[in-house]
Design a protein around this motif. Structure first.
Motif, PDB file in Angstrom:
ATOM      1  N   TYR A 193     -72.834 100.317 -44.443  1.00  0.00           N
ATOM      2  CA  TYR A 193     -72.150  99.296 -45.256  1.00  0.00           C
ATOM      3  C   TYR A 193     -72.954  99.004 -46.517  1.00  0.00           C
ATOM      4  CZ  TYR A 193     -70.900  94.491 -46.697  1.00  0.00           C
ATOM      5  OH  TYR A 193     -70.566  93.371 -47.413  1.00  0.00           O
ATOM      6  N   GLN A 194     -72.242  98.761 -47.617  1.00  0.00           N
ATOM      7  CA  GLN A 194     -72.732  98.354 -48.942  1.00  0.00           C
ATOM      8  C   GLN A 194     -72.686  99.497 -49.954  1.00  0.00           C
ATOM      9  OE1 GLN A 194     -76.391  96.076 -49.294  1.00  0.00           O
ATOM     10  NE2 GLN A 194     -76.065  95.094 -47.315  1.00  0.00           N
ATOM     11  N   MET A 230     -72.247  91.765 -40.215  1.00  0.00           N
ATOM     12  CA  MET A 230     -72.580  93.186 -40.082  1.00  0.00           C
ATOM     13  C   MET A 230     -72.878  93.520 -38.613  1.00  0.00           C
ATOM     14  SD  MET A 230     -74.902  93.294 -43.525  1.00  0.00           S
ATOM     15  CE  MET A 230     -75.907  94.724 -43.132  1.00  0.00           C
ATOM     16  N   ILE A 283     -72.305  97.434 -37.690  1.00  0.00           N
ATOM     17  CA  ILE A 283     -73.006  98.132 -38.785  1.00  0.00           C
ATOM     18  C   ILE A 283     -74.452  98.367 -38.350  1.00  0.00           C
ATOM     19  CG2 ILE A 283     -73.776  97.970 -41.205  1.00  0.00           C
ATOM     20  CD1 ILE A 283     -70.697  97.966 -40.939  1.00  0.00           C
ATOM     21  N   ALA A 301     -77.848  99.978 -43.548  1.00  0.00           N
ATOM     22  CA  ALA A 301     -77.465  99.255 -44.762  1.00  0.00           C
ATOM     23  C   ALA A 301     -78.656  99.114 -45.692  1.00  0.00           C
ATOM     24  CB  ALA A 301     -76.916  97.872 -44.407  1.00  0.00           C
ATOM     25  N   CYS A 343     -67.020 107.713 -46.125  1.00  0.00           N
ATOM     26  CA  CYS A 343     -66.978 106.320 -46.589  1.00  0.00           C
ATOM     27  C   CYS A 343     -65.630 105.949 -47.205  1.00  0.00           C
ATOM     28  CB  CYS A 343     -68.060 106.072 -47.642  1.00  0.00           C
ATOM     29  SG  CYS A 343     -69.737 106.257 -47.005  1.00  0.00           S
ATOM     30  N   LEU A 361     -68.445 101.680 -45.078  1.00  0.00           N
ATOM     31  CA  LEU A 361     -67.665 100.805 -45.963  1.00  0.00           C
ATOM     32  C   LEU A 361     -68.480 100.641 -47.235  1.00  0.00           C
ATOM     33  CD1 LEU A 361     -66.873  99.861 -43.018  1.00  0.00           C
ATOM     34  CD2 LEU A 361     -66.429  97.626 -43.987  1.00  0.00           C
ATOM     35  N   TYR A 379     -61.128  96.081 -44.135  1.00  0.00           N
ATOM     36  CA  TYR A 379     -62.508  96.277 -43.688  1.00  0.00           C
ATOM     37  C   TYR A 379     -62.622  96.132 -42.176  1.00  0.00           C
ATOM     38  CZ  TYR A 379     -63.172  96.246 -48.628  1.00  0.00           C
ATOM     39  OH  TYR A 379     -63.067  96.583 -49.951  1.00  0.00           O
ATOM     40  N   ASN A 397     -63.934  99.184 -39.903  1.00  0.00           N
ATOM     41  CA  ASN A 397     -65.019  98.966 -38.948  1.00  0.00           C
ATOM     42  C   ASN A 397     -64.613  99.404 -37.542  1.00  0.00           C
ATOM     43  OD1 ASN A 397     -67.235  98.035 -40.362  1.00  0.00           O
ATOM     44  ND2 ASN A 397     -66.527  95.916 -40.378  1.00  0.00           N
TER      45      ASN A 397
END
Length: 625
Positions: free
Chosen positions: A23-24, A48, A53, A56, A296, A334, A346, A350
């Motif tokens: 993520y990010q 997260m 997640i 990150a 992604c 993501l 999202y 996920n």
């Protein structure tokens, strides 16, 4: 939630099909996280963890470490100050796109960011996440050339619509010994402060054309970046954004992609296939020529508001990628440029990171509505199924920059195309409103009602724009005055009051969060200008105008509304006087309005006003087609 929580009869276990759930995006650091305090970071890290997640970035505070490194090399403070951008633009300073713009960074900024970074990495690791730390990509401040006059560095070209005043960064030659000295020195300093999980991020050519397309040169660059990582951490893995390959496909032909990727030993790099839901790169690069990659979903550009999704593409894409011949896929990710929009997409992505096969989307979204509002509701579920099949199901190559006339500089050639049936959104609006009596106390319901009403209003703006354009082209002054009058004096003010009724749609929240980071009035002013410029002009002269557009209470009235008012007046004046409308002259006049907004110093409320349900109902009774 029920209290106490219900007991489980048996343990529930799930195993994810891939190693990583990432993520990010590099840009999110500026479009969304720029002004965050620890309380906001803590919420995000909790989310997260709840979402599974496990990989990150932790990018905060890196400028403080770079400042130490630059000083130890002999740069003076004014040279460092001339390099860093302001806080709202650091993402592009880190990728070598920009320098100096909206800077410098005050000493207090560095201290606060370091403090945040210590807490961020500690919390992420305590929840079982792998942190990705920044590494040296090869870009250096001009001051390095003063101290080391014989260093081999070349200026890259300008980025986007910026000239060399704020762009054209110096890139060290990969063979220059200073490349390893600076890169390893930085990473050692960083590791000393924050420890390590052996994964590092660097983007040398993000939207920047390399100096040569010679495969041997490209391999030398990626090898130099990787060696500067292993000089500090022999077990280093390089995480790289794969955006560049699909952004400049003319340059990045298979030979060039292969050279860059194969400059690093196989398995020591992880590539983010950044825009895989629309423009997957793994398919034309033999699965990144053997380097592991993460599939992604980018989804959002610039943190724009606007309902949007590619649900079919994300429901199937990861599974297709996993079964690709000799696939090197190691997870899903993501990577939105900005968050706090389109939550559903999202949540779906996920969940897909934990699934072995695609979901039945209509039944998934029905359950989603119930989970989101805390109670089943037939009207709300129907609304979500309508949104799922329309606005959330863009197919083909979908690039989600909100191009609605509402948030763009007015002209006679605006794009009003939609990828969905507008009536589905109007009907979803009607259904959600009808659920208001039952669900009105749910905060998530109120948020969604604002968002769907906002989308309907955005569609209505396009309709009024088309009426304005038609009336002008037909020299029909009464019709022009009517359509223009409704847009400027009723629809836009009503939309502004709707947005002002919810805290997450307030301009004041964005601006005051910027001011809250400051330790002096002077800093507060600088940070507020950063925050205002980013969502409007994006640069000194509208270089990336409205790229990061938002629909916020205060912004709609005092920025978009004023532009539309000026546009309608210019068209009326043109019909009255019989002189043609000149877009160039209008652009010069409207730039003064745009710039005026950035510098107007008006303080905007941070507390919502008015009842969301009532305002939405009022808009509905007036405008529902």
């Amino acid at each position: 939630l029920p209290d106490p929580l219900p007991r489980l009869r048996a343990e529930i276990r799930a195993s994810a099909p891939g190693r990583y759930r990432y993520y990010q995006n590099a840009c999110t650091q500026s479009y969304s996280y720029a002004w965050w305090d620890w309380a906001r970071w803590e919420r995000e890290i909790d989310w997260m963890a709840l979402s599974g997640i496990n990989l990150a970035p932790a990018f905060a505070g890196q400028e403080a470490v770079w400042q130490r490194v630059y000083r130890s090399l002999g740069l003076n403070q004014s040279e460092i100050d001339a390099y860093f951008t302001g806080p709202a633009f650091l993402a592009w300073n880190r990728m070598g796109n920009l320098h100096s713009w909206a800077g410098p960074l005050p000493p207090a900024w560095h201290l606060k960011q370091l403090y945040l970074q210590y807490r961020i990495v500690e919390r992420m690791r305590s929840l079982g996440m792998i942190t990705v730390l920044p590494a040296f990509a090869g870009h250096v401040p001009q001051g390095v050339l003063r101290i080391f006059p014989r260093v081999n560095a070349t200026r890259l070209g300008g980025w986007s619509h910026f000239d060399c005043t704020y762009s054209c960064t110096y890139l060290l030659d990969p063979e220059d010994p200073m490349f390893q000295v600076i890169g390893t020195l930085f990473l050692k300093e960083l590791i000393k402060d924050f420890g390590m999980d052996h994964i590092y991020s660097a983007d040398t050519f993000n939207e920047m054309t390399p100096l040569s397309s010679d495969p041997a040169y490209l391999s030398r660059v990626s090898n130099a970046v990787f060696r500067s990582m292993t000089g500090a951490d022999p077990e280093a893995l390089w995480l790289m954004q794969g955006w560049l390959f699909q952004h400049q496909p003319d340059f990045w032909q298979p030979a060039q992609v292969r050279a860059l990727l194969r400059g690093v030993p196989l398995g020591r790099m992880i590539v983010l296939d950044l825009f895989a839901e629309s423009k997957p790169v793994y398919q034309w690069t033999e699965s990144f020529y053997g380097q592991p990659f993460i599939w992604c979903m980018l989804h959002n550009f610039g943190g724009n508001h606007g309902l949007f999704g590619t649900v079919e593409a994300i429901n199937h894409g990861p599974f297709v990628a996993r079964h690709f011949p000799n696939s090197t896929m190691v997870g899903t990710g993501l990577v939105p440029e900005g968050i706090e929009q389109n939550d559903m997409v999202y949540e779906l992505m996920n969940e897909l990171g934990w699934r072995q096969e695609p979901l039945d989307l209509p039944s998934w979204v029905t359950r989603y509505a119930e989970r989101r509002y805390g109670a089943p509701n037939a009207a709300a579920a129907s609304a979500w199924r309508l949104l799922l099949r329309s606005v959330y199901n863009c197919t083909g190559v979908c690039v989600n920059h909100n191009r609605s006339p509402l948030v763009r500089r007015p002209s006679l050639h605006m794009d009003t195309e939609l990828w969905y049936n507008a009536s589905d959104v109007y009907e979803a609006w009607r259904l959600l409103l009808s659920a208001g009596a039952e669900l009105g106390s749910s905060p998530t319901f109120r948020y969604d009602l604002v968002d769907v009403t906002r989308q309907a209003a955005q569609q209505l703006v396009s309709d009024y724009y088309l009426s304005i354009r038609r009336a002008f082209q037909n020299h029909a002054l009464p019709e022009l005055l009517t359509a223009g009058g409704v847009l400027v004096y009723d629809l836009l003010p009503e939309l502004d009051s709707l947005l002002s009724s919810h805290s997450l749609f307030l301009l004041g929240r964005w601006l005051e969060s910027a001011r809250a980071v400051a330790t002096s009035d002077r800093e507060a002013e600088q940070y507020e200008l950063n925050a205002r410029n980013q969502v409007t002009l994006w640069g000194p002269s509208g270089n990336i105008l409205d790229y990061a557009n938002k629909q916020l209470g205060g912004l709609v009235l005092d920025y978009y509304g004023v532009r539309w008012s000026l546009f309608v007046s210019a068209l009326v004046e043109s019909l009255n006087s019989g002189s043609p409308f000149h877009q160039d002259q209008f652009n010069q006049a409207v730039f003064q309005v745009e710039r005026g907004f950035v510098y107007n110093k008006k303080r905007y409320p941070v507390v919502p006003a008015g009842d969301t349900l009532e305002i939405s109902r009022k808009l509905f009774l007036k405008y529902y087609p």
